[in-house]
Motif scaffolding. Structure first.
Motif, PDB file in Angstrom:
ATOM      1  N   VAL A  27      -7.438  -2.731  -7.123  1.00 41.21           N
ATOM      2  CA  VAL A  27      -7.798  -4.602  -7.049  1.00 41.21           C
ATOM      3  C   VAL A  27      -7.300  -4.952  -5.869  1.00 41.21           C
ATOM      4  CG1 VAL A  27      -7.321  -4.610  -9.417  1.00 41.21           C
ATOM      5  CG2 VAL A  27      -5.316  -4.855  -8.192  1.00 41.21           C
ATOM      6  N   LYS A  28      -7.403  -4.350  -4.646  1.00 39.27           N
ATOM      7  CA  LYS A  28      -7.309  -4.686  -3.459  1.00 39.27           C
ATOM      8  C   LYS A  28      -5.929  -5.434  -3.150  1.00 39.27           C
ATOM      9  CE  LYS A  28     -11.421  -3.098  -3.090  1.00 39.27           C
ATOM     10  NZ  LYS A  28     -11.345  -1.779  -2.737  1.00 39.27           N
ATOM     11  N   GLN A  29      -4.722  -4.958  -3.641  1.00 37.78           N
ATOM     12  CA  GLN A  29      -3.374  -5.332  -3.201  1.00 37.78           C
ATOM     13  C   GLN A  29      -2.754  -4.344  -2.388  1.00 37.78           C
ATOM     14  OE1 GLN A  29      -2.415  -8.489  -4.516  1.00 37.78           O
ATOM     15  NE2 GLN A  29      -4.371  -8.734  -5.469  1.00 37.78           N
ATOM     16  N   LYS A  30      -3.376  -4.437  -1.063  1.00 39.27           N
ATOM     17  CA  LYS A  30      -2.956  -3.365  -0.189  1.00 39.27           C
ATOM     18  C   LYS A  30      -1.653  -3.788   0.502  1.00 39.27           C
ATOM     19  CE  LYS A  30      -7.665  -1.710   0.293  1.00 39.27           C
ATOM     20  NZ  LYS A  30      -8.713  -1.039   1.016  1.00 39.27           N
ATOM     21  N   ALA A  31      -0.667  -4.383   0.110  1.00 37.54           N
ATOM     22  CA  ALA A  31       0.607  -4.453   0.618  1.00 37.54           C
ATOM     23  C   ALA A  31       0.966  -3.226   1.228  1.00 37.54           C
ATOM     24  CB  ALA A  31       1.636  -4.908  -0.243  1.00 37.54           C
ATOM     25  N   HIS A  32       1.941  -3.212   2.248  1.00 36.34           N
ATOM     26  CA  HIS A  32       2.315  -2.242   3.265  1.00 36.34           C
ATOM     27  C   HIS A  32       3.168  -1.145   2.228  1.00 36.34           C
ATOM     28  CE1 HIS A  32       2.732   0.519   6.348  1.00 36.34           C
ATOM     29  NE2 HIS A  32       4.016   0.243   6.662  1.00 36.34           N
ATOM     30  N   ALA A  33       4.097  -1.967   1.348  1.00 34.69           N
ATOM     31  CA  ALA A  33       4.976  -1.082   0.671  1.00 34.69           C
ATOM     32  C   ALA A  33       4.176  -0.197  -0.660  1.00 34.69           C
ATOM     33  CB  ALA A  33       5.822  -2.226  -0.098  1.00 34.69           C
ATOM     34  N   VAL A  34       3.089  -1.019  -0.930  1.00 37.66           N
ATOM     35  CA  VAL A  34       2.177  -0.047  -1.936  1.00 37.66           C
ATOM     36  C   VAL A  34       1.498   0.927  -1.310  1.00 37.66           C
ATOM     37  CG1 VAL A  34       0.463  -0.435  -3.462  1.00 37.66           C
ATOM     38  CG2 VAL A  34       1.775  -2.428  -3.195  1.00 37.66           C
ATOM     39  N   GLU A  35       1.011   1.022  -0.279  1.00 33.35           N
ATOM     40  CA  GLU A  35       0.374   2.103   0.242  1.00 33.35           C
ATOM     41  C   GLU A  35       1.354   3.200   0.851  1.00 33.35           C
ATOM     42  OE1 GLU A  35      -1.411   0.266   4.033  1.00 33.35           O
ATOM     43  OE2 GLU A  35      -3.271  -0.260   2.752  1.00 33.35           O
ATOM     44  N   ILE A  36       2.601   2.758   1.232  1.00 30.13           N
ATOM     45  CA  ILE A  36       3.785   3.913   1.476  1.00 30.13           C
ATOM     46  C   ILE A  36       3.937   4.358   0.138  1.00 30.13           C
ATOM     47  CG2 ILE A  36       6.117   4.125   1.926  1.00 30.13           C
ATOM     48  CD1 ILE A  36       5.782   1.843   4.430  1.00 30.13           C
ATOM     49  N   THR A  37       4.208   3.673  -0.752  1.00 28.41           N
ATOM     50  CA  THR A  37       4.730   4.427  -2.261  1.00 28.41           C
ATOM     51  C   THR A  37       3.642   5.270  -2.787  1.00 28.41           C
ATOM     52  OG1 THR A  37       6.034   2.481  -2.723  1.00 28.41           O
ATOM     53  CG2 THR A  37       5.405   3.702  -4.645  1.00 28.41           C
ATOM     54  N   HIS A  38       2.507   4.839  -2.586  1.00 26.31           N
ATOM     55  CA  HIS A  38       1.248   5.801  -3.000  1.00 26.31           C
ATOM     56  C   HIS A  38       1.338   6.885  -2.526  1.00 26.31           C
ATOM     57  CE1 HIS A  38      -2.372   6.373  -5.225  1.00 26.31           C
ATOM     58  NE2 HIS A  38      -2.940   6.677  -4.283  1.00 26.31           N
ATOM     59  N   THR A  39       1.320   6.775  -0.961  1.00 29.26           N
ATOM     60  CA  THR A  39       1.296   8.223  -0.067  1.00 29.26           C
ATOM     61  C   THR A  39       2.488   9.048  -0.561  1.00 29.26           C
ATOM     62  OG1 THR A  39       0.363   6.817   1.769  1.00 29.26           O
ATOM     63  CG2 THR A  39       1.350   9.019   2.189  1.00 29.26           C
ATOM     64  N   ILE A  40       3.821   8.530  -0.329  1.00 25.82           N
ATOM     65  CA  ILE A  40       4.894   9.329  -0.959  1.00 25.82           C
ATOM     66  C   ILE A  40       4.870  10.083  -2.178  1.00 25.82           C
ATOM     67  CG2 ILE A  40       7.401   9.590  -1.136  1.00 25.82           C
ATOM     68  CD1 ILE A  40       6.636   9.057   1.758  1.00 25.82           C
ATOM     69  N   PHE A  41       4.522   9.320  -3.303  1.00 26.41           N
ATOM     70  CA  PHE A  41       4.284  10.159  -4.478  1.00 26.41           C
ATOM     71  C   PHE A  41       3.164  10.862  -4.762  1.00 26.41           C
ATOM     72  CE2 PHE A  41       7.544   6.856  -5.941  1.00 26.41           C
ATOM     73  CZ  PHE A  41       8.190   7.666  -6.856  1.00 26.41           C
TER      74      PHE A  41
END
Length: 272
Positions: A27-41
């Motif tokens: 849904v295009k909520q591309k906050a930097h914290a969201v991107e980092i969390t998605h990458t790490i997990f």
């Protein structure tokens, strides 16, 4: 503590985190914290998934082949075909409408403000007179403009040139050269700007190149005193426009150049 249970539960929690962050990214909520969390997990999920496959390899091979006959199971064929089809559709952007459908849930962002840049042009360095700064912002549709700027006294008699280019630029006939930003450069001809040509007592260029292709600010000097007029003539393709401002220190420091048409130049200001 059973290693198999630990790995299975870790995969489940990693999948939960990936699901939440994946939906947010959808849904295009591309906050930097969201991107980092998605990458790490995502990395954690891959790591534990590898251990999970190793620990359950016998079961996975059992899903793929029949134990007695050794024939490939239909489930492996169907899931394999589905994987290849979806991968190919995603790689060729056939599934782009699906991937971008989440935009309808995204909050509308205000348009980014236009960032303006201005090239600086300096003329009439030797003139000991009133310093002028003339800011010229062209419209986006104005292509390779040719500009002349001059001063007239209060009775509209020619005083001096402020900007006259020595060259003109034109789009090349070769499309590849045009895409690469190459232009056909020729000597400036006075008849290109008919109003300036009819007014100017001297037609010698005071700028050794063509008119800047984009916005520019002209730093110059004038001998005119009291009230005078700054005139700008511009040509783009087959269209010519004239802009004029009455300038006087008694009336302020900034003056707007105005035109009847006002289609080639978006904004033109004179500052003394």
């Amino acid at each position: 503590m059973k290693k198999k249970n630990l790995i299975s539960l870790s995969v489940a929690f990693a999948f939960l985190a990936l699901s939440v962050t994946g939906i947010l990214l959808y849904v295009k909520q591309k906050a930097h914290a969201v991107e980092i969390t998605h990458t790490i997990f995502g990395l954690i999920f891959v790591g534990f998934a590898i251990f999970h496959i190793i620990n359950n390899w016998s079961s996975i091979t059992g899903y793929s082949k029949e134990r007695k006959s050794g024939k490939i199971q239909k489930e492996l064929i169907i899931s394999g075909i589905a994987f290849v089809v979806i991968l190919a559709a995603a790689a060729t952007e056939l599934l782009e409408p699906v991937a971008e459908a989440g935009r309808v849930f995204a909050a509308k962002r205000p348009p980014k403000p236009e960032q303006l840049t201005f090239n600086e042009v300096v003329t009439n360095k030797e003139t000991q007179g009133t310093p002028l700064s003339i800011l010229i912002q062209k419209n986006k549709e104005t292509e390779l403009p040719v500009v002349a700027v001059w001063v007239e006294d209060s009775a509209h008699n020619f005083v001096e040139n402020l900007f006259v280019p020595a060259k003109t630029a034109a789009m090349p006939a070769d499309e590849e050269e045009a895409r690469e930003g190459h232009f056909d450069i020729a000597d400036f001809k006075a008849e290109t700007l008919s109003t300036w040509s009819g007014k100017a007592k001297t037609k010698t260029p005071n700028f050794d190149r063509e008119t800047p292709h984009d916005n520019f600010v002209l730093k110059t000097n004038t001998l005119a005193k009291g009230q005078f007029f700054v005139i700008l003539e511009v040509k783009s393709k087959d269209k010519v426009e004239l802009y004029e401002a009455a300038v006087s220190k008694a009336n302020g420091d900034v003056f707007k150049l105005k035109s009847k048409d006002n289609t080639l130049i978006k904004s033109a200001l004179v500052e003394i």
